[in-house]
Design a protein around this motif. Structure first.
Motif: not given
Lengths: 221, 221
Positions: B1-24
């Motif tokens: 299981m992956h765990k992503l430490y992020h902040f909602p309005l961090s563009p670099f976090s968003r980039k990773v969230r998008l890739v995670l979600a696109e790849k399901k």
């Protein structure tokens, strides 16, 4: 034939020069005073930064894209491990040297002492130089922690991460800003990488008005 | 299981969230107020920045290393072309959005209007906000030039470059700082990427004290 637009004391240019030389890829080096915003250069890279690699009709204006491209098109000698988690560690280290180390140290020391002068942007800010002098110790300690348990920064083989680091360190060594006596393992690692044939071009660099110290090109320090 | 430490309005976090979600790829999201320097977080990433991906005993504290790792370990759907020169172009674009676009635009607008406030670092510097407002037009024009001849930023297929760009743009759209009427092709491209299922998480983000405008989560603008 590759053509690399670079500047001698640009760490990002140096990283690419090292990878080209280690892989024995011939490239014409074009010294670019990028801050003078030469119109033809801005057409290649609107961001006006070095390095830029031209190869055929391809223009690559970003150092990490360039070194990954060189690794993919000239896989031998390999500078990337094969396992994804190890490749990821190499890329994390690259990002660390390009970003945190560069911003904390290189920009505050080389940027203040050399770049401001050659770009006619005033005199060094003593506060920034002090910050760089303090921060390099912190970052050398982090490197020591890695190198105490490994032969190279990302493991037991030399990788792109070592070149990313050596590119920054060599610029600082050119201006005598590395406190070598405080970082024995880093010194051993640097002596090892600096004695590779790929390093020769960097050790021959001479920036007018900024002669390097004698130890800069001495392979035994 | 992956765990992503992020902040909602961090563009670099968003980039990773998008890739995670696109790849399901399933990942636990941990919101990290990284500027508060939580000791446990600094142990994971001494640089104190988000995003950080934890997976097993691997810690990856650098957004590009993370997305390349996800691409290598979860190749489907592929977000990288197969030819080295096209892959290099994707990486150049990633670097451009992470570096030039972020520094010129995101830092001057989001950094001044939002980050300073949530981090209690004073009020927005009007000069920086003006610079950001001027520079976003320049960068949107560069994006228009690419998108006038292509379906996606790096060619006819969606790649990591589109997510790197959308991550920055979506943060600016959250604070109504994108002059959409001046960039028709970019608007069409953004409508297309924003309507992908992978975008849903981002469109549901709510930062207390900074409500997004109604068009932010409207798929038809």
């Amino acid at each position: 034939m590759h053509k690399l637009y670079h500047f001698p004391l640009s760490p990002f240019s140096r990283k690419v020069r090292l990878v080209l030389a280690e892989k024995k890829i011939e490239a014409e080096l074009v010294e670019e005073r990028y801050w003078e915003h030469r119109a033809q250069f801005l057409q290649l890279n609107p961001a006006g930064q070095v390095p830029v690699l031209r190869t055929g009709n391809i223009t690559l204006p970003e150092s990490n894209a360039i070194i990954e491209y060189l690794e993919e098109t000239h896989p031998e000698p390999s500078l990337m491990p094969s396992r994804p988690e190890q490749r990821a560690e190499v890329r994390c280290l690259n990002g660390y040297f390009d970003d945190a180390f560069y911003r904390d140290v290189t920009l505050n020391l080389l940027g203040e002492r050399v770049n401001k002068k050659i770009m006619s942007r005033g005199s060094p800010d003593p506060g920034n130089v002090r910050t760089g002098t303090r921060r390099i110790k912190y970052h050398l300690t982090r490197m020591e922690q890695l190198l105490e348990r490994r032969r190279w920064l990302a493991g037991d083989r030399m990788t792109l991460a070592d070149f990313a680091a050596a590119a920054q360190i060599s610029c600082l060594d050119y201006i005598s800003d590395v406190p070598w006596n405080q970082a024995e393992s880093v010194k051993d690692w640097y002596a090892k990488i600096k004695s590779r044939p790929a390093f020769r071009g960097l050790l021959a660099d001479q920036l007018p008005g900024f002669p390097p110290p004698p130890h800069y090109s001495n392979l035994d320090f």
